[in-house]
Design a protein around this motif. Structure first.
Motif, short mmCIF file in Angstrom:
data_model
loop_
_atom_site.label_atom_id
_atom_site.label_comp_id
_atom_site.label_asym_id
_atom_site.label_seq_id
_atom_site.Cartn_x
_atom_site.Cartn_y
_atom_site.Cartn_z
N ALA A 14 0.81 -1.18 -0.04
CA ALA A 14 0.02 -0.04 0.11
C ALA A 14 0.80 1.20 0.00
N LYS A 15 1.88 1.10 0.83
CA LYS A 15 2.75 2.32 0.77
C LYS A 15 3.52 2.57 -0.53
N ALA A 16 3.89 1.57 -0.90
CA ALA A 16 4.61 1.97 -2.41
C ALA A 16 3.54 2.37 -3.35
N ALA A 17 2.40 1.81 -3.53
CA ALA A 17 1.44 2.25 -4.64
C ALA A 17 1.10 3.77 -4.12
N ALA A 18 1.12 4.19 -2.71
CA ALA A 18 0.80 5.69 -2.63
C ALA A 18 1.92 6.43 -3.06
N LYS A 19 3.02 5.92 -2.91
CA LYS A 19 4.38 6.83 -3.32
C LYS A 19 4.16 6.78 -4.78
N GLY A 20 3.69 5.97 -5.55
CA GLY A 20 3.56 5.95 -7.14
C GLY A 20 2.47 6.92 -7.50
N ILE A 21 1.47 7.02 -6.67
CA ILE A 21 0.43 7.95 -7.07
C ILE A 21 1.07 9.49 -6.68
N LYS A 22 1.69 9.62 -5.72
CA LYS A 22 2.41 10.95 -5.64
C LYS A 22 3.37 11.24 -6.63
N LEU A 23 4.36 10.40 -6.88
CA LEU A 23 5.21 10.67 -7.96
C LEU A 23 4.58 10.88 -9.37
N ARG A 24 3.64 10.22 -9.71
CA ARG A 24 2.79 10.41 -10.98
C ARG A 24 2.25 11.83 -11.02
N GLU A 25 1.69 12.25 -9.95
CA GLU A 25 0.93 13.45 -9.80
C GLU A 25 2.14 14.68 -10.00
N LYS A 26 3.23 14.48 -9.30
CA LYS A 26 4.26 15.34 -9.34
C LYS A 26 5.10 15.49 -10.49
N PHE A 27 5.24 14.44 -11.31
CA PHE A 27 6.18 14.28 -12.54
C PHE A 27 5.31 14.20 -13.76
N GLY A 28 3.94 13.84 -13.53
CA GLY A 28 3.19 13.73 -14.85
C GLY A 28 3.50 12.58 -16.07
N ARG A 29 4.08 11.64 -15.34
CA ARG A 29 4.50 10.30 -16.21
C ARG A 29 4.32 9.16 -15.18
N GLY A 30 4.44 8.04 -16.07
CA GLY A 30 4.52 6.68 -15.41
C GLY A 30 2.96 6.18 -15.02
N GLY A 31 2.82 4.84 -15.62
CA GLY A 31 1.60 4.05 -15.55
C GLY A 31 0.52 4.57 -16.42
N THR A 32 -0.16 3.65 -16.56
CA THR A 32 -1.35 3.83 -17.38
C THR A 32 -2.68 4.19 -16.34
N GLU A 33 -3.67 4.27 -16.92
CA GLU A 33 -5.14 4.48 -16.21
C GLU A 33 -5.41 3.22 -15.54
N VAL A 34 -4.75 1.99 -16.10
CA VAL A 34 -5.10 0.52 -15.39
C VAL A 34 -4.08 0.64 -14.21
N GLY A 35 -2.92 0.89 -14.51
CA GLY A 35 -1.94 1.22 -13.12
C GLY A 35 -2.70 1.85 -12.34
#
Length: 114
Positions: A14-35
């Motif tokens: 859960a912590k890793a996924a939350a970090k991924g969400i924050k980084l995606r919001e900050k940098f505007g890249r990484g992952g798909t809508e499915v991810g």
């Protein structure tokens, strides 16, 4: 008969996924809508289905090569690669270990029923 496996994502996933969400919001890249949907599911520690486990495990098998990207640094929070952000959205290294263990358990239980 063995007890049913716990299908709730562990806190580290859960912590890793939350970090991924924050980084995606900050940098505007990484992952798909499915991810991104998967990240919200994992970060909320919502119970997953066997089908989800298979998809998560499969994601990591397909995307291990993303760690070799040179566009941005893997695991660098100041300039992370899109692949790293996507990896986190799916639960990161903890998610890979958890999904693989859970998949093995589900496969074993399925084989025992046959």
């Amino acid at each position: 008969m063995a007890a049913a496996p716990d299908m709730k994502p562990p806190a580290l996933v859960a912590k890793a996924a939350a970090k991924g969400i924050k980084l995606r919001e900050k940098f505007g890249r990484g992952g798909t809508e499915v991810g991104l949907r998967r990240a919200y599911q994992l970060s909320a520690r919502d119970t997953v289905t066997p089908k989800d486990v298979m998809a998560i495990s499969s994601y990591f098998k397909r995307h291990k090569v993303d760690q070799d990207s040179t566009a941005h640094d893997w695991a660098d929070d100041r300039d992370p690669s899109a692949g790293y952000i996507a990896w986190l959205l799916w639960g990161g290294d903890a998610g890979e270990r958890w999904a693989d263990r859970l998949k093995a358990r589900l496969d074993k239980d399925e084989a025992a029923r046959d």
